[in-house]
Structures are given as structure tokens and as C-alpha cells.
Design a protein around this motif. Structure first.
Motif, mmCIF file in Angstrom:
data_model
loop_
_atom_site.group_PDB
_atom_site.id
_atom_site.type_symbol
_atom_site.label_atom_id
_atom_site.label_comp_id
_atom_site.label_asym_id
_atom_site.label_seq_id
_atom_site.Cartn_x
_atom_site.Cartn_y
_atom_site.Cartn_z
ATOM 1 N N MET A 6 30.410 31.754 70.508
ATOM 2 C CA MET A 6 31.621 31.970 71.268
ATOM 3 C C MET A 6 31.725 33.438 71.620
ATOM 4 N N GLY A 7 30.824 34.227 71.747
ATOM 5 C CA GLY A 7 31.044 35.618 72.131
ATOM 6 C C GLY A 7 31.337 36.500 70.940
ATOM 7 N N GLU A 8 31.794 37.691 71.250
ATOM 8 C CA GLU A 8 31.934 38.704 70.219
ATOM 9 C C GLU A 8 33.262 38.645 69.469
ATOM 10 N N PHE A 9 34.289 38.002 70.051
ATOM 11 C CA PHE A 9 35.605 37.916 69.415
ATOM 12 C C PHE A 9 35.955 36.455 69.161
ATOM 13 N N TRP A 10 36.813 36.252 68.175
ATOM 14 C CA TRP A 10 37.224 34.899 67.790
ATOM 15 C C TRP A 10 38.675 34.711 68.201
ATOM 16 N N HIS A 36 54.445 47.855 67.389
ATOM 17 C CA HIS A 36 53.568 47.451 68.496
ATOM 18 C C HIS A 36 53.587 45.936 68.623
ATOM 19 N N ASP A 37 53.037 45.437 69.734
ATOM 20 C CA ASP A 37 52.865 44.003 69.892
ATOM 21 C C ASP A 37 51.458 43.642 69.429
ATOM 22 N N LEU A 38 51.215 42.355 69.224
ATOM 23 C CA LEU A 38 49.909 41.898 68.770
ATOM 24 C C LEU A 38 49.640 40.526 69.378
ATOM 25 N N ASP A 39 48.676 40.468 70.272
ATOM 26 C CA ASP A 39 48.295 39.234 70.944
ATOM 27 C C ASP A 39 46.814 38.999 70.687
ATOM 28 N N LEU A 40 46.515 38.061 69.801
ATOM 29 C CA LEU A 40 45.124 37.805 69.419
ATOM 30 C C LEU A 40 44.557 36.562 70.103
ATOM 31 N N THR A 41 45.213 36.081 71.160
ATOM 32 C CA THR A 41 44.762 34.845 71.803
ATOM 33 C C THR A 41 43.345 34.957 72.374
ATOM 34 N N SER A 42 42.912 36.159 72.712
ATOM 35 C CA SER A 42 41.532 36.348 73.188
ATOM 36 C C SER A 42 40.615 36.833 72.064
ATOM 37 N N GLY A 43 41.194 37.108 70.890
ATOM 38 C CA GLY A 43 40.428 37.650 69.772
ATOM 39 C C GLY A 43 40.393 39.163 69.765
ATOM 40 N N ARG A 44 40.995 39.786 70.783
ATOM 41 C CA ARG A 44 40.997 41.248 70.875
ATOM 42 C C ARG A 44 42.298 41.700 71.534
ATOM 43 N N HIS A 45 42.853 42.801 71.033
ATOM 44 C CA HIS A 45 44.101 43.316 71.592
ATOM 45 C C HIS A 45 44.144 44.834 71.420
ATOM 46 N N VAL A 61 39.353 40.093 66.098
ATOM 47 C CA VAL A 61 39.149 39.020 65.132
ATOM 48 C C VAL A 61 37.680 38.647 65.204
ATOM 49 N N LEU A 62 37.002 38.744 64.062
ATOM 50 C CA LEU A 62 35.562 38.515 64.020
ATOM 51 C C LEU A 62 35.217 37.057 63.747
ATOM 52 N N ASP A 63 36.017 36.397 62.895
ATOM 53 C CA ASP A 63 35.881 34.967 62.609
ATOM 54 C C ASP A 63 37.143 34.545 61.870
ATOM 55 N N ALA A 64 37.162 33.335 61.352
ATOM 56 C CA ALA A 64 38.379 32.802 60.728
ATOM 57 C C ALA A 64 38.848 33.629 59.539
ATOM 58 N N ASP A 65 37.952 34.369 58.915
ATOM 59 C CA ASP A 65 38.286 35.064 57.673
ATOM 60 C C ASP A 65 38.111 36.576 57.712
ATOM 61 N N HIS A 66 37.857 37.148 58.893
ATOM 62 C CA HIS A 66 37.634 38.594 59.003
ATOM 63 C C HIS A 66 38.230 39.133 60.298
ATOM 64 N N TRP A 67 38.965 40.240 60.191
ATOM 65 C CA TRP A 67 39.467 40.932 61.371
ATOM 66 C C TRP A 67 39.498 42.420 61.080
ATOM 67 N N ARG A 68 39.659 43.201 62.129
ATOM 68 C CA ARG A 68 39.585 44.661 62.008
ATOM 69 C C ARG A 68 40.608 45.304 62.921
ATOM 70 N N ASP A 79 39.251 47.073 57.672
ATOM 71 C CA ASP A 79 38.622 45.751 57.663
ATOM 72 C C ASP A 79 39.380 44.846 56.711
ATOM 73 N N TYR A 80 39.685 43.640 57.196
ATOM 74 C CA TYR A 80 40.424 42.638 56.422
ATOM 75 C C TYR A 80 39.511 41.443 56.180
ATOM 76 N N ALA A 81 39.489 40.957 54.933
ATOM 77 C CA ALA A 81 38.740 39.759 54.580
ATOM 78 C C ALA A 81 39.687 38.830 53.822
ATOM 79 N N ARG A 82 39.802 37.599 54.282
ATOM 80 C CA ARG A 82 40.714 36.637 53.662
ATOM 81 C C ARG A 82 40.305 36.402 52.205
ATOM 82 N N GLU A 83 41.306 36.402 51.327
ATOM 83 C CA GLU A 83 41.047 36.068 49.924
ATOM 84 C C GLU A 83 41.114 34.561 49.763
ATOM 85 N N ASP A 84 40.314 34.036 48.839
ATOM 86 C CA ASP A 84 40.315 32.578 48.584
ATOM 87 C C ASP A 84 41.605 32.152 47.928
#
Length: 147
Positions: free
Chosen positions: A1-5, A92-101, A118-125, A142-147
Motif C-alpha cells: 500500500m505505499g509508504e504510509f498507512w 494543531h489538527d491531525l488528519d491521518l486519513t492518508s497516513g500522513r499529515h 503512520v507506518l502500519d497498524a502499530d507504529h507511527w512517527r 517514534d510510537y510503538a503500540r504496547e500489547d
């Protein structure tokens, strides 16, 4: 799916606990710092999420406890977030619908420009570039989802 999620609803996506690793670099002096800790996005009474971050910030080798709180509120459009400081001031606003803002936040004589990816379901920056008469910083988190 490209570089952003793409994320259709940022509030739903961000809910929960994330491990945080942040670097701070002063582009002029070369001074560096880092933060490590946790960010929890928990339910906020009335809707939205309360963002609470806590951990240790080490600046030029000296560690300090650090924390901050933000409010992530439903924005004007579906899936978009209105990010505010703990006291309710706009951030600020935050629109992640394209995976990048990209968002700007003017602060006195400084301009904070943030890029969120947004890099994938469990990682964003987020990468904030801060410029002004006395500032030239790059803050990468860098953010990584905790289990």
C-alpha cells in the motif's frame, strides 16, 4: 500500500498505550537529548482521548522525569482530531486519513511544523521542526503500540 498507512479514524486508532522513543537535536549547538516512556490515550469525558505521556528525558547526559498531557478531541471532519493542550488552548489538527499529515503551530516568535506518518497498524512517527530567533530544533518521536 505505499509508504504510509491510511487511518480512517485517528481517535479509534490512537486509543491505548504506546511505547515512546524521542530524540531532540539542537541544529545550531549540536546538543542532543532523548525521551523514553509511555503515552496512554484514554477516554476523555465528553468524547475524545486524554493523552498522557510520562517517562525520562535525558538532556546532554542528565536524566529528568518528564510528563505532558494533551486532549485529542473530535475535529470538524470525520476521522480528524483537534489536538489541544491540557488547559484547552489549541495546538494543531491531525488528519491521518492518508497516513500522513503536516500541521503548524505558531508559538510566540517560533513556528512548530509537525509531520505525522503512520507506518502500519502499530507504529507511527511525528517529526517537529522548531524554528525561531533562538531555536532550531528537530524533535523525532517514534510510537510503538504496547500489547
Amino acid at each position: 500500500m505505499g509508504e504510509f498507512w491510511p487511518v480512517p479514524d485517528a481517535l479509534t486508532h490512537l486509543a491505548g498505550s504506546w511505547r515512546v522513543a524521542r530524540s531532540v537535536r539542537d541544529q545550531v549547538s549540536g546538543a542532543e537529548g532523548e525521551f523514553s516512556g509511555t503515552t496512554v490515550f484514554g477516554p476523555l469525558q465528553g468524547g475524545g482521548l486524554l493523552h498522557h505521556e510520562s517517562g525520562t528525558f535525558t538532556w546532554q547526559g542528565v536524566p529528568h522525569p518528564a510528563e505532558r498531557t494533551l486532549r485529542f478531541l473530535p475535529g470538524d471532519s470525520e476521522g480528524v482530531v483537534d489536538v489541544r493542550f491540557a488547559d484547552g488552548r489549541p495546538f494543531h489538527d491531525l488528519d491521518l486519513t492518508s497516513g500522513r499529515h503536516i500541521a503548524d503551530h505558531p508559538c510566540a516568535a517560533d513556528l512548530y511544523r509537525g509531520e505525522f506518518t503512520v507506518l502500519d497498524a502499530d507504529h507511527w512517527r511525528s517529526v517537529w521542526r522548531v524554528g525561531g530567533p533562538a531555536k532550531d530544533l528537530v524533535i523525532t518521536t517514534d510510537y510503538a503500540r504496547e500489547d
